[in-house]
Write a protein that holds these residues in place. Structure first.
Motif, PDB file in Angstrom:
ATOM      1  N   VAL A 127      59.462 150.518 100.247  1.00 18.39           N
ATOM      2  CA  VAL A 127      59.218 149.165  99.739  1.00 18.39           C
ATOM      3  C   VAL A 127      59.124 149.166  98.212  1.00 18.39           C
ATOM      4  N   LEU A 128      58.507 150.187  97.656  1.00 23.93           N
ATOM      5  CA  LEU A 128      58.439 150.291  96.198  1.00 23.93           C
ATOM      6  C   LEU A 128      59.836 150.447  95.612  1.00 23.93           C
ATOM      7  N   LEU A 129      60.651 151.259  96.263  1.00 21.61           N
ATOM      8  CA  LEU A 129      62.042 151.410  95.829  1.00 21.61           C
ATOM      9  C   LEU A 129      62.772 150.079  95.904  1.00 21.61           C
ATOM     10  N   LEU A 130      62.584 149.377  97.005  1.00 16.94           N
ATOM     11  CA  LEU A 130      63.264 148.094  97.183  1.00 16.94           C
ATOM     12  C   LEU A 130      62.843 147.110  96.095  1.00 16.94           C
ATOM     13  N   PHE A 131      61.554 147.096  95.783  1.00 15.68           N
ATOM     14  CA  PHE A 131      61.066 146.195  94.737  1.00 15.68           C
ATOM     15  C   PHE A 131      61.697 146.513  93.380  1.00 15.68           C
ATOM     16  N   LEU A 132      61.692 147.780  93.001  1.00 18.43           N
ATOM     17  CA  LEU A 132      62.208 148.160  91.682  1.00 18.43           C
ATOM     18  C   LEU A 132      63.712 147.912  91.571  1.00 18.43           C
ATOM     19  N   THR A 133      64.455 148.274  92.612  1.00 23.94           N
ATOM     20  CA  THR A 133      65.906 148.064  92.560  1.00 23.94           C
ATOM     21  C   THR A 133      66.246 146.572  92.606  1.00 23.94           C
ATOM     22  N   LEU A 134      65.488 145.821  93.383  1.00 29.54           N
ATOM     23  CA  LEU A 134      65.721 144.371  93.431  1.00 29.54           C
ATOM     24  C   LEU A 134      65.373 143.727  92.094  1.00 29.54           C
TER      25      LEU A 134
ATOM     26  N   ALA B 282      62.902 153.425  88.780  1.00 32.91           N
ATOM     27  CA  ALA B 282      63.401 153.324  90.157  1.00 32.91           C
ATOM     28  C   ALA B 282      64.022 154.645  90.606  1.00 32.91           C
ATOM     29  N   VAL B 283      64.765 155.283  89.715  1.00 35.70           N
ATOM     30  CA  VAL B 283      65.401 156.566  90.047  1.00 35.70           C
ATOM     31  C   VAL B 283      64.354 157.650  90.272  1.00 35.70           C
ATOM     32  N   THR B 284      63.270 157.618  89.502  1.00 39.10           N
ATOM     33  CA  THR B 284      62.226 158.628  89.683  1.00 39.10           C
ATOM     34  C   THR B 284      61.454 158.414  90.983  1.00 39.10           C
ATOM     35  N   VAL B 285      61.380 157.169  91.440  1.00 34.23           N
ATOM     36  CA  VAL B 285      60.692 156.881  92.702  1.00 34.23           C
ATOM     37  C   VAL B 285      61.473 157.449  93.876  1.00 34.23           C
ATOM     38  N   LYS B 286      62.783 157.236  93.874  1.00 33.93           N
ATOM     39  CA  LYS B 286      63.641 157.768  94.932  1.00 33.93           C
ATOM     40  C   LYS B 286      65.041 157.941  94.358  1.00 33.93           C
TER      41      LYS B 286
END
Length: 282
Positions: free
Chosen positions: A44-51, A73-77
């Motif tokens: 969900v954190l990835l989705l938030f940052l990429t969105l 975002a890249v560092t998260v996933k």
């Protein structure tokens, strides 16, 4: 943090759909990502940052902050690196159309690149190899390289074959993964078909489609060794963290939307049952 990211995603989806497509909000809220927002996963954190990156891209708010968010975002996933490349192509299209300055690309990608490289730098300093995370996929996570044809064969064999040690949950996992991939590809097909009747900018369309295609290629580059676990373990969780699958859904007919919504909710329900049984497809 996951809960905050969950509500932030709802807000961004609401804004990106011109505040009139409640179906997309429901699809996200009652899908698997809604479930994973309640447990310590980073989807969900990835989705938030990429969105958020895509939202800023559509608003043409390029520069330092935009680049920093993309780098984080890249560092998260690492799968967010696919958006890094998709946005670069989109910005180049805008630059070619004289809708932004080349300096905007530089201002965006200097911080994005620096922040994106922090984790590989940490791995290099700590473990002596910047790609140790990739290497451990084949050892610790028991993964192997694969091509699409081989993967499809293994998935179908897992679903329909009579393999020793092939439990029901493995079959369910493969069926979910394969179903969602087919759905995503169908979404892209519908989106491209309806492009002429839409007002979307070409660069926005490219970023959406390229991010999905790059991500599908990256996710499916390796699978779990079939004798160890379900081959595409966790894949459907990864798919649900790709924000374009929600935005692209608005191009389908209402009847198809209802079917997709029902299936997505069912997948979320099945996921919850799997976790209740302590069967974690990590």
């Amino acid at each position: 943090m996951n809960q905050a990211a969950f509500f932030a995603v709802l807000f961004l989806l609401y804004s990106l759909t011109a505040k009139k497509e409640s179906y997309i909000l429901q699809l996200f809220a009652f899908g698997s990502c809604g479930f994973f927002s309640m447990i310590p996963y980073t989807e969900v954190l990835l989705l938030f940052l990429t969105l958020l990156v895509y939202y800023l891209f559509t608003k043409r708010r390029f520069g330092f902050i935009f680049g920093c968010i993309m780098g984080i975002a890249v560092t998260v996933k690492s799968i967010a690196a696919m958006l890094y490349f998709a946005v670069f192509i989109g910005m180049c299209v805008l630059w070619h159309a004289h809708k932004l300055k080349f300096l905007d690309i530089i201002r965006t990608y200097i911080p994005a690149t620096i922040i994106s490289c922090l984790y590989p730098f940490y791995l290099q300093v700590t473990f002596g190899s910047w790609k140790s995370f990739i290497d451990c996929q084949y050892d610790y996570w028991k993964r192997m390289k694969i091509n699409p044809v081989q993967e499809l064969y293994i998935q179908l064999k897992t679903i329909f074959g009579n393999i020793e040690g092939n439990c029901v949950l493995f079959r369910i996992n493969e069926a979910l993964s394969l179903t969602i991939v087919c759905f995503i590809l169908y979404e892209i097909y519908c989106y491209i078909r309806s492009y002429k009747t839409r007002q979307n900018d070409l660069s926005d369309m490219l970023v959406l489609i390229l991010y999905v295609l790059f991500s599908l290629a990256a996710i499916n580059a390796t699978i779990r060794i079939p004798s160890y676990n379900a081959p595409t373990t966790s894949f459907y969780r990864y798919y649900y963290s790709l924000f374009p699958i929600y935005l692209l859904a608005e191009n389908m007919s209402q009847k198809k939307k209802n079917v997709v919504y029902a299936c997505s909710t069912a997948i979320s329900f099945i996921t919850a049952i799997i976790f209740i049984k302590n069967c974690y497809f990590y």
